[in-house]
Structure formats: structure tokens, C-alpha cells
Scaffold this active site. Structure first.
Site, short mmCIF file in Angstrom:
data_model
loop_
_atom_site.label_atom_id
_atom_site.label_comp_id
_atom_site.label_asym_id
_atom_site.label_seq_id
_atom_site.Cartn_x
_atom_site.Cartn_y
_atom_site.Cartn_z
N SER A 61 0.85 -1.19 0.00
CA SER A 61 0.00 0.00 0.00
C SER A 61 0.89 1.24 0.00
O SER A 61 1.21 1.78 1.07
CB SER A 61 -0.90 0.01 1.23
N HIS A 62 1.30 1.66 -1.15
CA HIS A 62 2.17 2.82 -1.27
C HIS A 62 2.31 3.20 -2.73
O HIS A 62 1.78 2.52 -3.62
CB HIS A 62 3.56 2.52 -0.67
N ALA A 63 3.03 4.29 -2.98
CA ALA A 63 3.39 4.68 -4.35
C ALA A 63 4.91 4.81 -4.40
O ALA A 63 5.58 4.82 -3.37
CB ALA A 63 2.74 6.01 -4.69
N ARG A 108 -0.63 1.95 -5.12
CA ARG A 108 -1.05 0.59 -5.53
C ARG A 108 -0.96 -0.40 -4.37
O ARG A 108 -0.11 -0.31 -3.48
CB ARG A 108 -0.31 0.11 -6.77
#
Ligand code: TYD
Length: 146
Positions: A61-63, A108
């Protein structure tokens, strides 16, 4: 509609796209291959894979500030949830001959892994903690310039 990204360097979930790799069908078992500069829109610097994911868990859960990647369900299935801060898109991966290209600056998350799923990730950069954006509000500010 004028793109909100026209004048700033933000990304849209619509920049993410499925790539279909060659598929050599064979009664002995199928074969798919990737050639670095032919099938992947960046130079591959790193490959990693995620496996043995317990039911209900999600990953990533990050970009990334600058990293581009292609995600492949080598085995089993999972979803990739994409978010550009405005629009969201969920892509189901369940074939070893499809890859999902995800550009930088897209939030994402990989989720809903099936039993024995293997997620292979081709990345444009070596591991760099500094390239991660883990705070969603910061990500939105960066991408939307709010
Ligand atoms: P991370 O990318 O943070 O996974 P997630 O976003 O799913 O939480 O990676 C988890 C850990 O693995 C982190 O401590 C760094 C390490 N790691 C590497 O050393 N090299 C790599 O190429 C990757 C992807 C992770």
C-alpha cells in the site's frame, strides 16, 4: 475534458495498462517469455516476487516517486488496486502471460491473493526506501498539487 494532469507531472490510473506477453502453447506445457527491451517499457533493474501470502493479507500500500513496474501473476490470482488520488481502478491478474504496467506516482496495493499465488514484479530501479511514498495524504498532495 481537459486533463487535470495537463500542466503538472501527475499520473492517472489510466496510464496503467495490461501488457500481453508471447504465449507458446504446447501439449507438454505452455511457455511465456519476456525480453527486456522488447516487452517491458523500461530497463529492468530488479526482479522480486511475493508468495505464501496468508488469506486476507495485502501487500504494497504505497506509491513510488520514480519507479515503474510490471506486475505478473505467475501463479494463482490477485487484484491490483490502483489510485491516482482522484480515480481508482482494480485490475484482476490471473494469467501468467499478462503483465500490468504501473508507472510511478500511482498508489497501488496487491490484495485478495488466491492460495499459492505468486506475484512477480519487474522494477525499473534497485530497492530504494527513499523512493517510497507511504503516506496517502502526502501522496495525494504530491499528485494533485492540492
Ligand atoms: P516492501 O516493498 O516495503 O513491501 P510492502 O510494500 O508489501 O510492505 O518490502 C518489504 C521489506 O522487504 C522491506 O523491509 C524491504 C525489503 N525489500 C528489499 O530488501 N528489497 C526489495 O527489492 C523489496 C521489494 C523489499
Amino acid at each position: 475534458m481537459i486533463s487535470r494532469c495537463a500542466e503538472i507531472k501527475c499520473r492517472s490510473v489510466y496510464d496503467a495498462a495490461i501488457i500481453q506477453f508471447p504465449k507458446i502453447l504446447d501439449d507438454r506445457g505452455n511457455l511465456t517469455f519476456i525480453e527486456a527491451r522488447r516487452h517491458i517499457p523500461f530497463d529492468i533493474a530488479r526482479v522480486y516476487w511475493i508468495y505464501d501470502v496468508p488469506g486476507g493479507e495485502s501487500r504494497g500500500s504505497h506509491a513510488y516517486r520514480t519507479l515503474h513496474e510490471v506486475i505478473i501473476a505467475l501463479s494463482g490470482s490477485f487484484e491490483v488496486f490502483l489510485d491516482d488520488g482522484m480515480a481508482q481502478k482494480t485490475v484482476m491478474l490471473n494469467r501468467a502471460y499478462y503483465g500490468l504496467y504501473v508507472p510511478n506516482m500511482i498508489w497501488r496495493r496487491m490484495q485478495h491473493f488466491s492460495t499459492n499465488a505468486v506475484a512477480l514484479v519487474l522494477a525499473s530501479k534497485s530497492y530504494d526506501l527513499e523512493d517510497y511514498v507511504r503516506d496517502y495524504e502526502e501522496f495525494k498532495r504530491m499528485n494533485l498539487k492540492l
